[in-house]
Scaffold this motif. Structure first.
Motif, PDB file in Angstrom:
ATOM      1  N   ASP A   9      50.001 -20.258 111.638  1.00 19.93           N
ATOM      2  CA  ASP A   9      48.804 -19.701 112.291  1.00 19.93           C
ATOM      3  C   ASP A   9      47.982 -18.856 111.319  1.00 19.93           C
ATOM      4  O   ASP A   9      46.758 -18.813 111.395  1.00 19.93           O
ATOM      5  N   LEU A  10      48.641 -18.211 110.365  1.00 22.80           N
ATOM      6  CA  LEU A  10      47.901 -17.450 109.354  1.00 22.80           C
ATOM      7  C   LEU A  10      47.176 -18.413 108.412  1.00 22.80           C
ATOM      8  O   LEU A  10      45.993 -18.220 108.093  1.00 22.80           O
ATOM      9  N   LEU A  14      43.115 -18.625 107.811  1.00 24.00           N
ATOM     10  CA  LEU A  14      42.530 -18.501 106.471  1.00 24.00           C
ATOM     11  C   LEU A  14      41.670 -19.723 106.146  1.00 24.00           C
ATOM     12  O   LEU A  14      40.594 -19.596 105.551  1.00 24.00           O
ATOM     13  N   GLU A  15      42.140 -20.901 106.562  1.00 28.49           N
ATOM     14  CA  GLU A  15      41.357 -22.120 106.280  1.00 28.49           C
ATOM     15  C   GLU A  15      40.019 -22.079 107.014  1.00 28.49           C
ATOM     16  O   GLU A  15      38.979 -22.404 106.459  1.00 28.49           O
ATOM     17  N   ARG A  16      40.058 -21.616 108.283  1.00 29.36           N
ATOM     18  CA  ARG A  16      38.809 -21.554 109.061  1.00 29.36           C
ATOM     19  C   ARG A  16      37.810 -20.587 108.429  1.00 29.36           C
ATOM     20  O   ARG A  16      36.611 -20.827 108.409  1.00 29.36           O
ATOM     21  N   ALA A  17      38.340 -19.488 107.900  1.00 26.52           N
ATOM     22  CA  ALA A  17      37.429 -18.463 107.360  1.00 26.52           C
ATOM     23  C   ALA A  17      37.094 -18.702 105.893  1.00 26.52           C
ATOM     24  O   ALA A  17      36.231 -18.004 105.345  1.00 26.52           O
ATOM     25  N   ALA A  18      37.740 -19.676 105.254  1.00 24.73           N
ATOM     26  CA  ALA A  18      37.652 -19.842 103.786  1.00 24.73           C
ATOM     27  C   ALA A  18      36.229 -19.765 103.220  1.00 24.73           C
ATOM     28  O   ALA A  18      36.015 -19.081 102.214  1.00 24.73           O
ATOM     29  N   PRO A  19      35.228 -20.422 103.853  1.00 24.61           N
ATOM     30  CA  PRO A  19      33.887 -20.373 103.253  1.00 24.61           C
ATOM     31  C   PRO A  19      33.335 -18.944 103.157  1.00 24.61           C
ATOM     32  O   PRO A  19      32.454 -18.685 102.354  1.00 24.61           O
ATOM     33  N   ARG A  20      33.852 -18.015 103.978  1.00 28.24           N
ATOM     34  CA  ARG A  20      33.332 -16.639 103.957  1.00 28.24           C
ATOM     35  C   ARG A  20      34.236 -15.673 103.185  1.00 28.24           C
ATOM     36  O   ARG A  20      33.936 -14.486 103.088  1.00 28.24           O
ATOM     37  N   LEU A  21      35.360 -16.188 102.672  1.00 26.57           N
ATOM     38  CA  LEU A  21      36.326 -15.277 102.046  1.00 26.57           C
ATOM     39  C   LEU A  21      36.162 -15.159 100.535  1.00 26.57           C
ATOM     40  O   LEU A  21      36.593 -14.161  99.943  1.00 26.57           O
ATOM     41  N   PHE A  24      38.706 -13.496  98.149  1.00 25.55           N
ATOM     42  CA  PHE A  24      39.721 -12.856  98.990  1.00 25.55           C
ATOM     43  C   PHE A  24      40.521 -13.846  99.834  1.00 25.55           C
ATOM     44  O   PHE A  24      41.309 -13.435 100.686  1.00 25.55           O
ATOM     45  N   GLY A  25      40.288 -15.151  99.610  1.00 22.67           N
ATOM     46  CA  GLY A  25      41.072 -16.139 100.345  1.00 22.67           C
ATOM     47  C   GLY A  25      41.778 -17.094  99.399  1.00 22.67           C
ATOM     48  O   GLY A  25      42.493 -17.999  99.826  1.00 22.67           O
ATOM     49  N   ARG A  26      41.568 -16.873  98.103  1.00 18.95           N
ATOM     50  CA  ARG A  26      42.084 -17.832  97.128  1.00 18.95           C
ATOM     51  C   ARG A  26      43.608 -17.781  97.021  1.00 18.95           C
ATOM     52  O   ARG A  26      44.267 -18.800  96.941  1.00 18.95           O
ATOM     53  N   ARG A  27      44.176 -16.577  97.010  1.00 17.57           N
ATOM     54  CA  ARG A  27      45.635 -16.460  96.892  1.00 17.57           C
ATOM     55  C   ARG A  27      46.107 -15.362  97.851  1.00 17.57           C
ATOM     56  O   ARG A  27      45.808 -14.174  97.644  1.00 17.57           O
ATOM     57  N   TRP A 179      45.642 -12.709 113.297  1.00 23.70           N
ATOM     58  CA  TRP A 179      45.156 -13.302 112.042  1.00 23.70           C
ATOM     59  C   TRP A 179      43.650 -13.497 112.054  1.00 23.70           C
ATOM     60  O   TRP A 179      43.026 -13.535 110.999  1.00 23.70           O
ATOM     61  N   LEU A 180      43.081 -13.602 113.262  1.00 18.56           N
ATOM     62  CA  LEU A 180      41.614 -13.623 113.330  1.00 18.56           C
ATOM     63  C   LEU A 180      41.078 -12.253 112.883  1.00 18.56           C
ATOM     64  O   LEU A 180      40.102 -12.159 112.134  1.00 18.56           O
ATOM     65  N   VAL A 181      41.734 -11.190 113.334  1.00 19.90           N
ATOM     66  CA  VAL A 181      41.307  -9.843 112.926  1.00 19.90           C
ATOM     67  C   VAL A 181      41.431  -9.703 111.404  1.00 19.90           C
ATOM     68  O   VAL A 181      40.504  -9.250 110.723  1.00 19.90           O
ATOM     69  N   LEU A 182      42.571 -10.137 110.848  1.00 20.69           N
ATOM     70  CA  LEU A 182      42.758 -10.020 109.394  1.00 20.69           C
ATOM     71  C   LEU A 182      41.682 -10.789 108.634  1.00 20.69           C
ATOM     72  O   LEU A 182      41.071 -10.259 107.704  1.00 20.69           O
TER      73      LEU A 182
END
Ligand code: BTN
Length: 261
Positions: A9-10, A14-21, A24-27, A179-182
Motif C-alpha cells: 500500500d505504501l 508512492l507510485e500515484r504521487a510520483a509525478p509530484r514527488l 523525494f520519491g526516487r528512493r 500513506w496518502l498523508v505521507l
C-alpha cells in the motif's frame, strides 16, 4: 541494518504521487522497526546518499523529539519519516519552517483537517493541540536530516499529554489513509523546498505566518538560559526567528521553544 521491501500500500501511494514527488520519491527505504529514522538517514547522508532519499519506519524504538525529548512511536499509530536535504547555507535556518508548512499542507490536503503552526516546529489543530512535530538536524557534509512525526491514531502519543496532543483520527472521528498523508506531505515538501532553493523564501515565510496567525498577539513565556521571560508573540522574521514584544523591546528567538500562557 538493511531495509525491507516496501509494503504494497505504501508502494502504490508512492507510485500515484510520483509525478509530484521529484527527488523525494526516487528512493524510499522502509523499516518495520528502527531506532530512529533520523539516525538511519544521518548514517546514509554520511555515506554520501543522494539528497531526497526518505527513510520511513512502522515503529521507532528510540524516536527523538526536539530538546532531548523522546518521541513515542508505536507500530502503525503514526508516520515516522526522515528526508536527506542539502540546503544552501543561506536558507538552512528556514528548513524547519518550510517543513512545518509542508506537513500542515500535506495533512490538510489528504484529510481536510484544518491545521495550524506554532513556532518553531509544532503542527497543531486550530485549538492548539499538537498533531505533528519536525526535527531538523545538521548532518554530514552540510546535509540536514529532516524528520517528521505525525500522530495518526490516539495510540501515537502518551495518554498523559492528551490535553496538549491529539491525532488526525481522533480529530476527524474516522480512519485515514496513512500513506496518502505521507505522500501528500512529501509532495508539499518538494514544493516548499523548491521555494527555498529558488529564492522564494518569502512565500514560505508568508505561508508559515498565515498558519500561525492565531498565535500572534498571544502572551508567551520561554526559558532564557535558566530564567523565564515573558512577552507577546509578534511575528517571524525573514530568517524564521520569532519576534516577541517585551517591556524592554523586541526579542528575537532563534532556538528553543515558547509556551502560550
Ligand atoms: C518534536 O516535535 O519535538 C519533533 C518530533 C520529531 C519526531 C520524528 S519521528 C521521525 C523522526 N525520527 C526521530 O527520531 N524523530 C523524528
Amino acid at each position: 541494518m538493511l531495509p525491507d521491501a516496501l509494503p504494497g500500500d505504501l508502494r502504490a501511494a508512492l507510485e500515484r504521487a510520483a509525478p509530484r514527488l521529484g527527488q523525494f520519491g526516487r528512493r524510499v527505504l522502509w523499516y518495520p522497526e528502527i531506532g530512529s529514522t533520523n539516525d538511519a538517514a544521518n548514517e546514509l547522508a554520511a555515506a554520501g546518499e543522494a539528497e531526497g532519499t526518505v527513510v520511513v519506519a512502522d515503529t521507532q524504538t528510540a524516536g527523538r523529539g526536539r530538546l532531548g525529548r523522546s518521541w513515542t512511536s508505536p507500530p502503525g499509530a503514526g508516520i515516522y519519516a526522515s528526508v536527506i536535504l542539502r540546503p544552501h547555507a543561506a536558507v538552512a535556518s528556514l528548513v524547519t519552517l518550510a517543513a512545518g508548512v509542508a506537513v500542515a499542507e500535506g495533512i490538510e490536503a489528504s484529510t481536510a483537517l484544518p491545521v495550524a503552526l506554532k513556532w518553531p516546529n509544532d503542527v497543531v489543530t486550530r485549538e492548539g493541540r499538537k498533531l505533528a512535530g519536525i526535527l531538523a538536524e545538521a548532518s554530514a557534509a552540510s546535509s540536514v536530516v529532516l524528520g517528521f512525526g505525525i500522530n495518526v491514531m490516539p495510540a501515537a502519543y502518551p495518554a498523559a499529554i492528551v490535553s496538549r496532543a491529539t491525532s488526525i483520527e481522533s480529530e476527524l472521528g474516522r480512519p485515514i489513509d496513512r500513506w496518502l498523508v505521507l505522500t501528500e506531505c512529501l509532495a508539499r515538501l518538494r514544493a516548499r523546498y523548491e521555494d527555498l532553493r529558488e529564492t522564494r523564501s518569502a512565500e514560505v515565510i508568508g505561508a508559515w505566518r498565515a498558519r500561525a496567525a492565531s498565535g500572534f498577539g498571544r502572551r508567551v513565556e520561554w526559558d532564557a538560559g535558566g530564567t523565564m521571560q515573558q512577552g507577546v508573540a509578534h511575528d517571524v522574521d525573514a530568517d524564521g526567528a520569532l519576534l516577541v514584544r517585551t517591556g524592554y523591546g523586541i526579542v528575537r528567538l532563534i532556538s528553543g521553544e515558547v509556551r502560550w500562557i
